[in-house]
Design a protein around this motif. Structure first.
Motif, mmCIF file in Angstrom:
data_model
loop_
_atom_site.group_PDB
_atom_site.id
_atom_site.type_symbol
_atom_site.label_atom_id
_atom_site.label_comp_id
_atom_site.label_asym_id
_atom_site.label_seq_id
_atom_site.Cartn_x
_atom_site.Cartn_y
_atom_site.Cartn_z
ATOM 1 N N ARG A 1 0.832 -1.206 0.000
ATOM 2 C CA ARG A 1 0.000 0.000 0.000
ATOM 3 C C ARG A 1 0.863 1.252 0.000
ATOM 4 O O ARG A 1 1.874 1.316 0.687
ATOM 5 N N ARG A 2 0.435 2.251 -0.771
ATOM 6 C CA ARG A 2 1.053 3.574 -0.719
ATOM 7 C C ARG A 2 0.308 4.367 0.347
ATOM 8 O O ARG A 2 -0.797 4.837 0.141
ATOM 9 N N SER A 3 0.921 4.506 1.496
ATOM 10 C CA SER A 3 0.213 4.980 2.679
ATOM 11 C C SER A 3 0.624 6.398 3.074
ATOM 12 O O SER A 3 1.806 6.759 2.983
ATOM 13 N N PRO A 4 -0.311 7.210 3.575
ATOM 14 C CA PRO A 4 0.033 8.532 4.106
ATOM 15 C C PRO A 4 0.797 8.456 5.423
ATOM 16 O O PRO A 4 1.276 9.489 5.910
ATOM 17 N N ASP A 5 0.918 7.254 5.994
ATOM 18 C CA ASP A 5 1.732 7.087 7.201
ATOM 19 C C ASP A 5 3.219 7.146 6.884
ATOM 20 O O ASP A 5 4.047 7.288 7.790
ATOM 21 N N TRP A 6 3.576 6.975 5.620
ATOM 22 C CA TRP A 6 4.944 7.177 5.135
ATOM 23 C C TRP A 6 4.879 8.266 4.074
ATOM 24 O O TRP A 6 4.126 8.150 3.096
ATOM 25 N N ILE A 7 5.635 9.332 4.244
ATOM 26 C CA ILE A 7 5.645 10.400 3.261
ATOM 27 C C ILE A 7 7.084 10.698 2.856
ATOM 28 O O ILE A 7 8.011 10.563 3.653
#
Length: 322
Positions: free
Chosen positions: A199-205
């Motif tokens: 997943r491309r997550s907003p928890d990693w930016i």
């Protein structure tokens, strides 16, 4: 080999979690985040089977173990412990910075003789920054901060792999440090976030250091599919003492309308030979008089003098050359 395959089979196949390109948290809002270098390499998951072997799988799911034999020692060091590790394969230049141009020479090569030569000419390094499975326990629901501490406790450091430092809470320091060392940028990871495979997550930016440059268009290559008949990539250069020096190709950032407009302009500037000084031919290249100037953004330069990740911004009619 059958026994080795059986050992590998007990390890879960885990797709790497992906970062979202977004603004980093501002000062005062960064206390819940950790920060790492954005390594600009080839995303790789390392499967340490507990039998002193390691299997390397690319972010696209391809087995790349044979391509990078210098990383076999990671399995030896990990010994009988089982782990699934997340990291990035890079080739470092003489200043310790990732060089994507050098890495591309290694990618996809499986011929043993060629691989052996490349391990001497352009040895890779695996930067490890996460652990998703350890000794029979899935760490996917474990908070990032705890996973990072577990990874550090494994003390994985060798001639071609390491666990780079990270920092908590001070985004300005992390940003300034990565800029000072010439890295591409940084990745911010929410300390309490779980690991979300694939997943491309907003928890990693992630955020990159961006430079803006003016370049001269000296040619183009026709696009494919819907871009047939239009510029698919632009061949660009900068002025140098010996003439126009080729610095790379620009493909990203162009809209369909801009490609159509450029196609008309470049069609009126056709020439038979390359305008670049001392530059070898490119298959399919259509050369033009070097009059049009464009503005591009890049994340820096490679050691070979090429633009790193160039992105089209606009044509600069005010700088048109005569």
């Amino acid at each position: 080999m059958a026994g080795q395959d059986q050992v590998h089979a007990v390890l879960p196949e885990i797709q790497p979690m992906l970062a979202t390109a977004a603004a980093l948290p501002g000062e005062g809002y960064d206390l819940d985040w950790g920060f790492e270098v954005n390594w600009d390499g080839a995303r790789t998951v390392a499967y340490c089977a507990g039998d002193r072997t390691v299997r390397l799988v690319s972010g696209e799911g391809e087995d790349v173990t044979r391509t990078y034999p210098e990383l076999a020692g990671l399995g030896e060091q990990h010994g009988q412990r089982q782990a699934v590790l997340d990291g990035e394969i890079v080739v470092l230049d003489d200043r310790g910075r990732p060089d994507l141009e050098l890495l591309r020479r290694r990618m996809g090569v499986v011929n043993p003789r060629k691989v052996a030569r490349l391990t001497m000419d352009a040895p890779v390094h695996l930067m490890l920054f996460d652990v998703m499975y350890l000794d029979g326990r899935s760490l996917l629901p474990t908070p990032y901060r705890e996973r990072r501490m577990l990874l550090e406790s494994l003390d994985l450091a060798g001639p071609r792999w390491s666990t780079p430092e990270w920092s908590e809470g001070d985004v300005q320091h992390a940003w300034a440090t990565s800029l000072h060392h010439g890295y591409e940028g940084i990745v911010g990871k929410r300390l309490a976030s779980d690991y979300q495979p694939g997943r491309r997550s907003p928890d990693w930016i992630k955020a990159k250091h961006i430079e803006t440059h003016d370049v001269v268009i000296g040619g183009w290559v026709e696009g494919r599919g819907d871009l047939r008949g239009l510029p698919g990539s632009l061949l660009v250069g900068v002025d140098a003492p010996d003439g126009l020096r080729f610095v790379g190709t620009v493909e990203d950032g162009l809209t369909a309308a801009e490609r159509g407009e450029l196609g008309e302009y470049l069609g009126a500037l056709t020439r038979a030979d390359s305008p670049f000084a001392g530059f070898a031919d490119i298959p399919g290249a259509q050369w033009v008089e070097p009059r049009l100037v464009a503005e591009v953004t890049v994340s820096g330069w490679t050691t070979g003098g090429r633009l790193r990740h160039p992105t089209w911004q606009r044509l600069r009619p005010d700088l048109t050359r005569r």
